[in-house]
Design a protein around this motif. Structure first.
Motif, PDB file in Angstrom:
ATOM      1  N   LYS A   2      -1.982   0.112  30.531  1.00 47.33           N
ATOM      2  CA  LYS A   2      -1.598   0.456  31.908  1.00 47.33           C
ATOM      3  C   LYS A   2      -1.235   1.934  32.022  1.00 47.33           C
ATOM      4  O   LYS A   2      -1.555   2.589  33.017  1.00 47.33           O
ATOM      5  CB  LYS A   2      -0.419  -0.419  32.342  1.00 47.33           C
ATOM      6  CG  LYS A   2      -0.793  -1.869  32.606  1.00 47.33           C
ATOM      7  CD  LYS A   2       0.424  -2.685  33.016  1.00 47.33           C
ATOM      8  CE  LYS A   2       0.040  -4.135  33.265  1.00 47.33           C
ATOM      9  NZ  LYS A   2       1.208  -4.969  33.630  1.00 47.33           N
ATOM     10  N   ILE A   3      -0.555   2.445  31.005  1.00 48.61           N
ATOM     11  CA  ILE A   3      -0.181   3.862  31.032  1.00 48.61           C
ATOM     12  C   ILE A   3      -1.425   4.747  31.023  1.00 48.61           C
ATOM     13  O   ILE A   3      -1.532   5.705  31.795  1.00 48.61           O
ATOM     14  CB  ILE A   3       0.722   4.207  29.829  1.00 48.61           C
ATOM     15  CG1 ILE A   3       2.034   3.429  29.905  1.00 48.61           C
ATOM     16  CG2 ILE A   3       1.011   5.703  29.785  1.00 48.61           C
ATOM     17  CD1 ILE A   3       2.863   3.507  28.635  1.00 48.61           C
ATOM     18  N   THR A   4      -2.395   4.417  30.158  1.00 53.19           N
ATOM     19  CA  THR A   4      -3.596   5.251  30.051  1.00 53.19           C
ATOM     20  C   THR A   4      -4.457   5.185  31.311  1.00 53.19           C
ATOM     21  O   THR A   4      -5.206   6.113  31.597  1.00 53.19           O
ATOM     22  CB  THR A   4      -4.442   4.834  28.833  1.00 53.19           C
ATOM     23  OG1 THR A   4      -4.773   3.447  28.928  1.00 53.19           O
ATOM     24  CG2 THR A   4      -3.687   5.077  27.545  1.00 53.19           C
ATOM     25  N   GLU A   5      -4.356   4.093  32.064  1.00 52.74           N
ATOM     26  CA  GLU A   5      -5.129   3.984  33.308  1.00 52.74           C
ATOM     27  C   GLU A   5      -4.695   5.004  34.347  1.00 52.74           C
ATOM     28  O   GLU A   5      -5.510   5.522  35.112  1.00 52.74           O
ATOM     29  CB  GLU A   5      -5.003   2.566  33.867  1.00 52.74           C
ATOM     30  CG  GLU A   5      -5.796   1.528  33.087  1.00 52.74           C
ATOM     31  CD  GLU A   5      -5.514   0.110  33.574  1.00 52.74           C
ATOM     32  OE1 GLU A   5      -4.724  -0.029  34.540  1.00 52.74           O
ATOM     33  OE2 GLU A   5      -6.059  -0.840  32.991  1.00 52.74           O
ATOM     34  N   THR A   6      -3.384   5.290  34.380  1.00 54.34           N
ATOM     35  CA  THR A   6      -2.861   6.200  35.410  1.00 54.34           C
ATOM     36  C   THR A   6      -2.421   7.550  34.848  1.00 54.34           C
ATOM     37  O   THR A   6      -2.233   8.499  35.601  1.00 54.34           O
ATOM     38  CB  THR A   6      -1.662   5.544  36.130  1.00 54.34           C
ATOM     39  OG1 THR A   6      -0.675   5.187  35.157  1.00 54.34           O
ATOM     40  CG2 THR A   6      -2.114   4.292  36.872  1.00 54.34           C
ATOM     41  N   HIS A   7      -2.227   7.622  33.523  1.00 52.67           N
ATOM     42  CA  HIS A   7      -1.775   8.859  32.889  1.00 52.67           C
ATOM     43  C   HIS A   7      -2.714   9.202  31.733  1.00 52.67           C
ATOM     44  O   HIS A   7      -2.332   9.196  30.563  1.00 52.67           O
ATOM     45  CB  HIS A   7      -0.339   8.706  32.368  1.00 52.67           C
ATOM     46  CG  HIS A   7       0.689   8.568  33.434  1.00 52.67           C
ATOM     47  ND1 HIS A   7       0.715   7.503  34.311  1.00 52.67           N
ATOM     48  CD2 HIS A   7       1.730   9.377  33.783  1.00 52.67           C
ATOM     49  CE1 HIS A   7       1.732   7.648  35.134  1.00 52.67           C
ATOM     50  NE2 HIS A   7       2.362   8.770  34.848  1.00 52.67           N
TER      51      HIS A   7
END
Length: 463
Positions: free
Chosen positions: A63-68
């Protein structure tokens, strides 16, 4: 630096606040962590995985890599395994740090990570069955876990190097299973199991009339595994001619069937494994240097068991359950004196030797814990080692010793018939696996007639 921390210890928070002048945010629960992620982009995200389930942690990194996408993600934890470490690395984490570690060292890692801008954004969301030799939590084996996660989704060849018995095949399997094409075929070929003409037939296939007896077109295993992964075990055993054909496949992405004139395009990832020093073989003109250079672009070195002895208790726990099931025992652990002997021994046969030693001890064990006198003599130092040759012969010696002890303990006779039948059954099973069940080829490799093979398969229930 802009940094977001999740469940970090107070000492680490103080260190970060004293060294970073820019914006720092800390969260103690998932909801506040996700809210802070929405507020802005962070250069670094540091997560303490304590009390987080493995799948939840991997999904959180995703989830973090999707937005960051440009954030460097660092995971810190006290326990680790292949699924956890390779999973978070493949999902996009920059590093997995084993605790305990000083806050200052974490600081240095963060600074380097942000400076280098190294990110991996591959995904993983499946439970992986990754082979039975990749067990442990020491920093040495964790580095192997990380490498598996980093190379999984590249189509570049991988060279896996390690002593016999360290788990090279398990690493090859894990690389395929953590890749995004893990539903495609995974083909394993032990290069020592074939004469080179048979290996060429098996891999590349052949046209009708390619050689005497080639009465029809035969599709090779490479074509059947197109889109997947080819694991070449003991690659040092390939003849120079076969090496050149593999090199051509890597360079051109195509090959020719035996007797064929039309190239066949391939999209297959090659993972090669070896326990030999290929550079020495190059000097002896026994290995093609260009093939070596192609393979070693991505190289994974597996440490021997003697260099990660703290993993031995975890490995023993893993094998005890399977040994108990096989031998109908209920051994719960290892006594302290026996564990001291185990930890002092250097295990030249690596995980394979340890596995066989535990099986032997379980067969002899009369209580709930393995005692010193139930360990093999070479481990306890009660007999002079007679071992000569390579680790494979040592493993065979230990296995036979364990079987004999088990038969004696159960007051059975006919040692020869029982042990030879086990060896013969397993030999036939593995050769059948190598030939994809082709009985003619299996009989040829075994050096027996088809009728003899058919009888033995029937006797052993291998039909």
């Amino acid at each position: 630096m802009t940094l977001l921390g999740f469940r970090l210890e107070n000492e680490l928070k103080d260190e970060l606040e004293s060294n970073f002048e820019n914006e720092l945010r800390f969260a103690e629960n998932i909801s506040s962590f996700m809210e802070l992620l929405k507020e802005r982009k962070y250069e670094a995200v540091v997560i303490d995985e304590t009390n987080l389930q493995q799948d939840a942690l991997v999904n959180l990194v995703k989830k973090i890599t999707e937005t960051h996408k440009r954030s460097v993600i660092i995971i810190m934890g006290e326990t680790s395994n292949l699924k956890l470490v390779a999973g978070v690395i493949k999902a996009g984490a920059y590093d997995y740090i084993l605790k305990p570690i000083s806050p200052k060292d974490v600081n240095k890692i963060l600074e380097k990570a942000v400076k280098d801008h190294k990110l991996l954004a591959e995904r993983v969301d499946r439970n992986k069955n990754t082979g039975d030799k990749l067990i442990g939590q020491t920093k040495e084996i964790v580095e192997v876990y990380k490498m598996i996660g980093r190379v999984a989704n590249s189509r570049i060849p991988v060279l896996v190097v390690g002593e016999k018995g360290t788990g090279k095949s398990s690493v090859a399997t894990a690389i395929h299973q953590f890749s995004d094409w893990n539903t495609k075929p995974f083909l394993t070929v032990n290069c020592t199991s074939f004469q080179n003409n048979l290996l060429e037939r098996k891999l590349f296939g052949y046209e009708k009339g390619a050689f005497e007896g080639a009465a029809f077109l035969q599709i090779g295993d490479l074509e059947k595994a197109n889109g997947g992964t080819l694991h070449l075990g003991n690659i040092e055993s390939l003849s120079l001619d076969m090496q050149s054909k593999i090199l051509y496949l890597l360079q051109e992405g195509e090959f020719f069937r035996m007797g064929g004139s039309e190239p066949i395009e391939m999209n297959i990832r090659i993972v090669a494994t070896t326990s030999e020093n290929l550079e020495e073989l190059i000097n002896k003109k026994l290995f093609i240097d260009e093939l070596y250079n192609k393979l070693k672009i991505l190289e994974i070195n597996i440490p021997p068991l003697r260099e990660r002895k703290d993993d031995i208790p975890f490995i023993i726990d893993h094998y005890l359950s399977s040994c108990n099931e096989e031998l109908h025992k209920a051994v719960k652990g290892v006594s302290k004196p026996a564990m001291k002997k185990i930890m002092r021994y250097d295990w030249p046969g690596n995980v394979n030797e340890l596995k066989n030693a535990i099986k032997s001890a379980v067969a002899l064990c009369r209580g709930s814990s393995i005692l010193v006198e139930e360990l093999p003599g070479n481990v306890t130092g009660n007999k002079i080692s007679k071992r000569k040759g390579d680790n494979q012969s040592w493993v065979l010696t230990d296995w036979i010793e364990g079987e004999l002890l088990g038969l004696k303990n159960n007051k059975q006779n006919n040692y020869y018939g029982i042990i030879i039948s086990k060896v013969e059954k397993e030999l036939i099973r593995q050769v059948l696996e190598i030939t994809s069940g082709k009985k003619v080829e299996t009989a040829e490799l075994l050096g027996i007639t088809r009728n003899t093979l058919r009888t033995k398969m029937n006797n052993y229930g291998l039909e």
